[in-house]
Motif scaffolding. Structure first.
Motif, PDB file in Angstrom:
ATOM      1  N   SER A 465       0.792  -1.089   0.094  1.00  0.00           N
ATOM      2  CA  SER A 465      -0.213   0.065  -0.025  1.00  0.00           C
ATOM      3  C   SER A 465       0.803   1.465   0.052  1.00  0.00           C
ATOM      4  N   ALA A 466       2.289   1.106   0.202  1.00  0.00           N
ATOM      5  CA  ALA A 466       3.181   2.261   0.125  1.00  0.00           C
ATOM      6  C   ALA A 466       2.888   2.989  -1.034  1.00  0.00           C
ATOM      7  N   LYS A 467       3.283   4.257  -1.158  1.00  0.00           N
ATOM      8  CA  LYS A 467       3.054   4.931  -2.377  1.00  0.00           C
ATOM      9  C   LYS A 467       4.407   5.252  -2.924  1.00  0.00           C
ATOM     10  N   ILE A 468       4.684   5.200  -4.260  1.00  0.00           N
ATOM     11  CA  ILE A 468       5.949   5.638  -4.881  1.00  0.00           C
ATOM     12  C   ILE A 468       5.686   6.326  -6.307  1.00  0.00           C
ATOM     13  N   ALA A 469       6.802   6.927  -6.744  1.00  0.00           N
ATOM     14  CA  ALA A 469       6.566   7.726  -8.099  1.00  0.00           C
ATOM     15  C   ALA A 469       6.627   6.586  -9.101  1.00  0.00           C
ATOM     16  N   PRO A 470       5.699   6.943 -10.111  1.00  0.00           N
ATOM     17  CA  PRO A 470       5.542   5.858 -11.126  1.00  0.00           C
ATOM     18  C   PRO A 470       6.825   5.725 -11.941  1.00  0.00           C
ATOM     19  N   LEU A 471       7.213   4.505 -12.336  1.00  0.00           N
ATOM     20  CA  LEU A 471       8.388   3.973 -13.186  1.00  0.00           C
ATOM     21  C   LEU A 471       9.700   4.251 -12.164  1.00  0.00           C
ATOM     22  N   THR A 472       9.603   3.789 -11.111  1.00  0.00           N
ATOM     23  CA  THR A 472      10.649   3.990  -9.974  1.00  0.00           C
ATOM     24  C   THR A 472      11.215   2.304 -10.196  1.00  0.00           C
ATOM     25  N   LEU A 473      10.597   1.346 -10.060  1.00  0.00           N
ATOM     26  CA  LEU A 473      11.115  -0.055 -10.115  1.00  0.00           C
ATOM     27  C   LEU A 473      11.849  -0.491 -11.323  1.00  0.00           C
ATOM     28  N   GLN A 474      10.955  -0.128 -12.393  1.00  0.00           N
ATOM     29  CA  GLN A 474      11.332  -0.847 -13.843  1.00  0.00           C
ATOM     30  C   GLN A 474      12.775  -0.289 -14.200  1.00  0.00           C
ATOM     31  N   PRO A 475      13.081   0.881 -14.090  1.00  0.00           N
ATOM     32  CA  PRO A 475      14.251   1.196 -14.514  1.00  0.00           C
ATOM     33  C   PRO A 475      15.568   0.553 -13.555  1.00  0.00           C
ATOM     34  N   PRO A 573       8.133   5.533   3.177  1.00  0.00           N
ATOM     35  CA  PRO A 573       7.160   5.721   4.215  1.00  0.00           C
ATOM     36  C   PRO A 573       6.009   4.793   3.787  1.00  0.00           C
ATOM     37  N   LEU A 574       5.337   4.165   4.699  1.00  0.00           N
ATOM     38  CA  LEU A 574       4.205   3.052   4.467  1.00  0.00           C
ATOM     39  C   LEU A 574       2.928   3.746   4.214  1.00  0.00           C
ATOM     40  N   GLU A 575       2.743   4.772   4.646  1.00  0.00           N
ATOM     41  CA  GLU A 575       1.143   5.357   4.395  1.00  0.00           C
ATOM     42  C   GLU A 575       1.321   6.623   3.796  1.00  0.00           C
ATOM     43  N   GLU A 576       0.916   6.854   2.530  1.00  0.00           N
ATOM     44  CA  GLU A 576       0.877   8.119   1.809  1.00  0.00           C
ATOM     45  C   GLU A 576      -0.233   8.125   1.017  1.00  0.00           C
TER      46      GLU A 576
END
Length: 581
Positions: A465-475, A573-576
């Motif tokens: 459920s943690a939030k992240i900027a899109p296209l972070t893991l793929q690169p 952070p876990l919850e955003e």
């Protein structure tokens, strides 16, 4: 002597009244604040102080040196009469506040008036009025506050010098001497006190105005805070309507309106039945504000409303600017021009500046959003071409031999690019969404490198459920593919781990590739590293976005040794809450 002193003090009531009235004039506040006056303002100040000196003459007490009797008011003097008066107070005030030029001008006006009034001291008093203005101008200190004791001293000094000039110029001397003995000390004391009292009244009134101005500044800041969420979206119909409503509810005016450079964006308050959104700007006053960038106060005729029964009688129109360019106007409508006070003008001027800053910040936000989208597009451009061509080649090759697998890959490719294209419309996505994107990418890569690539997932579902900027893991995963496993002779392995750690989530991508040498490892992520295979920009972009969105603690941590593989990790952070652009 003492029978004159009390009547002289009584006349100081007129001085108090005049001082209060004078503080109502704008030029006088500029003068009292030690600001630079224009030529017109200087002439106005000279005229008013000169008039004040004339009032001091008219309210004087006549003294007949033959009968030794005091009269009440002075209109015309005979040769045996002189005046005990407060003329010097206005002249001294002119010099202390405005300098020698204004002191001299006021002294000339009051002096000529006194000379033509007559009496055997007419010439002497006229000359002493001019001298008093020059003396007071000598004590003028630009930029420094006036002290009561200075006003007291200069008022008494100017009157003392006047007594000396009377002794030198008035004839006969014996009559002049008798006059000075009778009125000298009362006039010196009364005019000294009067000058100090004049300053005290002005200071108190100006202090009250400063307090009122502070209240208005506080109100302007409050209004800016209330409207910031709306105007930070730019000057639009919706943002203008909400901002006008907020201002109208807080400020005691008849109506609030906002325009861009061509049309009315919003109108709240009286006359909203015929002042509508979308109408073209009608008033020349509004066009003047847009053209000049300066505030305009418009009377009823200047409003140029086509409705004859319009209840709006006057308006204050101020510019809204972005980087010194006028982009619109803010209008405050009242029923009559009498309702436009100095305090209201200060509030309007301050609010105009604050709202203009908000519009500039809106541009900055838009520029930042465009930069963010450009970063994502750069990542998209980096991954799309070769990956697309390679994927299509694999799908084509499987179409005849393994059509079901080809179909699965085609679906995975579709999902991958759908999410890839949608990345520019979101600022943050959940780790669950980002993981789906990565799984689609790795499914295709596993098919391409069949029997050479193994993907391990170690996923804690409660952390997704943690939030992240899109296209972070793929690169990051692609970096492991390009620089970790492609040149492996044995089975290449990539391990994607997502674990919850207290209030944070730790994400890591590890490979068993050739590793990174120490010098290059120190550069990766913190700067763009030149590379034939292009890893430097992708890592740098991801690292900066993580730092910007989640703080310094979210930066990439890279561990690697030549020949022993590489692990890239970061924490979130876990919850955003997810935000949409």
């Amino acid at each position: 002597m003492f029978e004159l002193f009390l009547p002289m003090l009584e006349r100081l009531g007129i001085i108090v009244t005049a001082a209060f009235i004078f503080t109502r004039f704008h030029f006088f506040r500029e003068l009292a604040d030690q600001k630079m006056l224009t030529g017109k303002q200087q002439m106005t100040a000279i005229g008013f102080f000169g008039l004040f000196g004339m009032i001091g003459t008219y309210t004087g007490i006549t003294y007949d040196t033959s009968s030794l009797e005091f009269g009440r008011w002075a209109y015309q003097l005979v040769d045996t009469e002189a005046l005990a008066n407060s003329r010097v107070i206005g002249i001294v005030a002119a010099g202390l506040f405005g300098g020698w030029r204004i002191g001299l001008g006021a002294g000339l006006i009051a002096g000529f008036h006194r000379y033509f009034l007559g009496g055997f001291t007419g010439l002497a008093c006229g000359v002493s009025a001019v001298v008093a203005g020059l003396i007071a101008g000598f004590f003028h200190k630009k930029g420094k506050p006036l002290k009561l004791k200075t006003a007291l001293f200069v008022g008494a000094l100017a009157e003392t010098i006047q007594m000396g000039i009377i002794l030198l110029m008035a004839q006969p001397f014996t009559r002049a001497w008798e006059l000075v003995q009778e009125i000298g000390l009362p006039m010196i004391a009364a005019n000294g006190v009067g000058s100090a009292l004049f300053l005290l009244i002005i200071r108190n009134v100006l202090n009250e105005e400063e307090k009122a101005g502070a209240v208005q500044a506080q109100k302007a800041l409050k209004l800016a805070e209330l409207t910031v969420a709306h105007l930070r979206k730019g000057l639009t119909k919706e943002s203008a309507a909400r901002a006008c409503r907020i201002i109208y509810d807080e400020v005691d005016v008849s109506a609030i309106s906002m325009t861009d450079k061509q049309t009315i964006l919003a109108h709240v308050g009286l006359a909203d039945d015929h002042h509508h959104y979308g109408e073209s700007i009608q008033t020349d006053a509004t066009r003047e504000v847009i053209y000049s960038g300066r505030r305009v106060i418009a009377g009823h005729e200047d409003i140029q409303c086509r409705n004859k029964d319009c209840p709006l009688g006057a308006a204050v129109i101020v510019p809204l600017k972005k980087r010194d360019e006028v982009v619109g106007t803010l209008k405050f409508y009242v029923r009559t021009e009498k309702e436009i006070s100095t305090v209201l003008l200060e509030l309007i001027q301050g609010l105009s500046a604050l709202l203009s800053q908000q519009l500039e910040l809106a541009d900055a936000d838009q520029a930042e959003e465009m930069a963010r989208k450009a970063e994502v597009k750069a990542l998209q451009a980096q991954v799309n071409p070769h990956f697309l061509f390679n994927s299509l080649n694999v799908i084509v090759s499987l179409t005849r031999t393994e059509p079901d697998k080809a179909r699965s890959l085609l679906i995975a490719l579709s999902k991958f690019f759908r999410q890839n294209l949608g990345a520019t419309t979101k600022t943050r996505v959940s780790l669950a969404e980002e993981l789906k994107h990565v799984r689609a990418y790795l499914l295709i890569e596993e098919t391409r490198f069949v029997d050479r690539l193994k993907i391990d997932y170690d996923i804690d579902e409660s952390a997704l459920s943690a939030k992240i900027a899109p296209l972070t893991l793929q690169p990051l995963v692609e970096n492991s593919m390009k620089h970790g496993v492609k040149d492996q002779n044995e089975e290449a392995r990539i391990t994607l781990t997502i674990h919850r750690e207290d209030a944070c989530v730790r994400v890591s991508i590890a490979d068993n590739g050739r590793g990174i040498d120490t010098e290059r490892l120190q550069q990766l992520g913190d700067e763009v590293v030149d590379s034939d295979k292009g890893a430097g920009f992708g890592l740098y972009n991801v690292n900066k976005r993580l730092e910007y969105m989640h703080g310094e603690g979210a930066k990439l941590h890279i561990e690697s040794k030549p020949g022993q593989g590489t692990m890239i990790s970061f924490t979130l952070p876990l919850e955003e809450k997810e935000e949409t652009a």
